[in-house]
Design a protein around this motif. Structure first.
Motif, PDB file in Angstrom:
ATOM      1  N   ARG A  60      34.631  34.604  48.482  1.00  0.00           N
ATOM      2  CA  ARG A  60      33.260  34.451  47.969  1.00  0.00           C
ATOM      3  C   ARG A  60      32.796  35.726  47.278  1.00  0.00           C
ATOM      4  NH1 ARG A  60      32.227  31.706  52.725  1.00  0.00           N
ATOM      5  NH2 ARG A  60      31.267  33.532  53.680  1.00  0.00           N
ATOM      6  N   LEU A  61      33.159  36.855  47.814  1.00  0.00           N
ATOM      7  CA  LEU A  61      32.765  38.130  47.230  1.00  0.00           C
ATOM      8  C   LEU A  61      33.429  38.337  45.870  1.00  0.00           C
ATOM      9  CD1 LEU A  61      31.336  40.913  47.641  1.00  0.00           C
ATOM     10  CD2 LEU A  61      33.469  41.708  48.642  1.00  0.00           C
ATOM     11  N   GLY A 120      46.696  45.325  41.794  1.00  0.00           N
ATOM     12  CA  GLY A 120      46.978  43.919  41.527  1.00  0.00           C
ATOM     13  C   GLY A 120      46.553  43.467  40.144  1.00  0.00           C
ATOM     14  N   HIS A 121      47.073  42.308  39.754  1.00  0.00           N
ATOM     15  CA  HIS A 121      46.824  41.726  38.438  1.00  0.00           C
ATOM     16  C   HIS A 121      45.332  41.471  38.203  1.00  0.00           C
ATOM     17  CE1 HIS A 121      47.451  39.335  34.881  1.00  0.00           C
ATOM     18  NE2 HIS A 121      46.807  38.328  35.432  1.00  0.00           N
ATOM     19  N   LEU A 122      44.667  40.873  39.176  1.00  0.00           N
ATOM     20  CA  LEU A 122      43.237  40.572  39.016  1.00  0.00           C
ATOM     21  C   LEU A 122      42.409  41.849  38.916  1.00  0.00           C
ATOM     22  CD1 LEU A 122      42.849  37.562  41.473  1.00  0.00           C
ATOM     23  CD2 LEU A 122      42.966  37.509  38.977  1.00  0.00           C
ATOM     24  N   ALA A 123      42.801  42.885  39.630  1.00  0.00           N
ATOM     25  CA  ALA A 123      42.083  44.159  39.550  1.00  0.00           C
ATOM     26  C   ALA A 123      42.260  44.772  38.168  1.00  0.00           C
ATOM     27  CB  ALA A 123      42.578  45.120  40.625  1.00  0.00           C
ATOM     28  N   ALA A 177      35.086  45.038  39.137  1.00  0.00           N
ATOM     29  CA  ALA A 177      36.296  45.860  39.045  1.00  0.00           C
ATOM     30  C   ALA A 177      36.487  46.673  40.318  1.00  0.00           C
ATOM     31  CB  ALA A 177      36.205  46.778  37.820  1.00  0.00           C
ATOM     32  N   MET A 178      35.394  47.226  40.846  1.00  0.00           N
ATOM     33  CA  MET A 178      35.497  48.008  42.089  1.00  0.00           C
ATOM     34  C   MET A 178      35.950  47.131  43.254  1.00  0.00           C
ATOM     35  SD  MET A 178      32.372  50.825  42.029  1.00  0.00           S
ATOM     36  CE  MET A 178      31.465  49.883  43.163  1.00  0.00           C
ATOM     37  N   PHE A 179      35.345  45.937  43.394  1.00  0.00           N
ATOM     38  CA  PHE A 179      35.727  45.044  44.492  1.00  0.00           C
ATOM     39  C   PHE A 179      37.193  44.637  44.386  1.00  0.00           C
ATOM     40  CE2 PHE A 179      31.074  43.646  44.797  1.00  0.00           C
ATOM     41  CZ  PHE A 179      30.846  44.439  45.904  1.00  0.00           C
ATOM     42  N   GLU A 180      37.607  44.268  43.181  1.00  0.00           N
ATOM     43  CA  GLU A 180      39.002  43.853  42.987  1.00  0.00           C
ATOM     44  C   GLU A 180      39.966  45.004  43.287  1.00  0.00           C
ATOM     45  OE1 GLU A 180      40.395  41.008  42.520  1.00  0.00           O
ATOM     46  OE2 GLU A 180      38.772  39.711  41.824  1.00  0.00           O
ATOM     47  N   LEU A 181      39.628  46.193  42.812  1.00  0.00           N
ATOM     48  CA  LEU A 181      40.480  47.361  43.043  1.00  0.00           C
ATOM     49  C   LEU A 181      40.518  47.716  44.527  1.00  0.00           C
ATOM     50  CD1 LEU A 181      42.211  49.451  41.609  1.00  0.00           C
ATOM     51  CD2 LEU A 181      40.167  50.833  41.277  1.00  0.00           C
ATOM     52  N   PHE A 182      39.378  47.691  45.149  1.00  0.00           N
ATOM     53  CA  PHE A 182      39.249  47.980  46.577  1.00  0.00           C
ATOM     54  C   PHE A 182      40.106  47.012  47.393  1.00  0.00           C
ATOM     55  CE2 PHE A 182      36.101  48.444  50.267  1.00  0.00           C
ATOM     56  CZ  PHE A 182      36.468  49.741  50.542  1.00  0.00           C
ATOM     57  N   TYR A 183      39.988  45.723  47.074  1.00  0.00           N
ATOM     58  CA  TYR A 183      40.677  44.682  47.839  1.00  0.00           C
ATOM     59  C   TYR A 183      42.176  44.668  47.549  1.00  0.00           C
ATOM     60  CZ  TYR A 183      41.874  40.108  49.706  1.00  0.00           C
ATOM     61  OH  TYR A 183      42.452  39.094  50.413  1.00  0.00           O
TER      62      TYR A 183
END
Length: 194
Positions: free
Chosen positions: A116-117, A180-183, A133-139
């Motif tokens: 959801r995030l 990752g790719h999405l990040a 971008a921060m959330f994707e990179l963080f995760y």
């Protein structure tokens, strides 16, 4: 005789020191435990070994470190009071510590919460793109918050080009983490709008 001494100390705490009724009640329970554990042993006969044994018995019976810490604090204060009155020569509770209180681990986000995030509706606002971008990179990279906060433009360029990033971790140790790719996609979208 022993219960009367406890009652006198609790009365002094309530009347002269104006302690909270909840504190008085808790200290009363704590000293009731001490009375039960010590039996007929006089206050002046208690040693640190007795106090350690009592604390160990209570801990083995299920009391946690926080409760034992409060209990030892009450006992310590009571024996200090007895010492001022000349009823004991030394405080058998001095220097005795409760077991350490286990610190709970932080609760991690569940898979659904993370999805959801990360699956927020697309937005062209620069700050929204940055946050995504921060959330994707963080995760995707498993970065620590301090590592994420310490990134600069060159680090982000490296993340896009090499699909990995070098970060300064705990104790100033350099570590390389995958991106990752999405990040990388989120970083590229944000980079286009800056």
């Amino acid at each position: 005789m022993k219960p009367a001494t406890v009652a006198a100390w609790l009365a002094e705490l309530a009347e002269q020191r104006r302690q909270s009724p909840h504190t008085i009640k808790a200290y009363g329970r704590d000293l009731e435990q001490l009375l039960q554990l010590s039996g007929d042993l006089p206050w002046s006969g208690m040693t640190p070994a007795h106090i350690r044994r009592y604390a160990a018995q209570l801990h083995a019976g299920g009391l946690n470190g926080r409760t034992l810490g409060r209990m030892l604090s009450a006992w310590r204060g009571f024996f200090r009071w007895l010492g001022r009155r000349g009823e004991v020569v030394s405080n058998p509770c001095e220097g005795i510590r409760a077991p350490k209180v286990a610190k709970p681990l932080p609760r991690a986000l569940g898979v659904d919460e993370t999805a959801r995030l990360l699956d927020t509706p697309p937005s062209d606002a620069v700050l929204d793109l940055r946050d995504q971008a921060m959330f994707e990179l963080f995760y995707s990279s498993g970065l620590r918050l301090s590592e994420l906060a310490g990134l600069n433009q060159e680090d982000l360029r490296t993340a896009l080009e090499e699909a990995e990033i070098r970060v300064l971790g705990k104790r100033s140790k350099m570590r390389v983490v995958p991106v990752g790719h999405l990040a990388r996609q989120a970083l590229a979208r944000w980079g286009e709008r800056r």
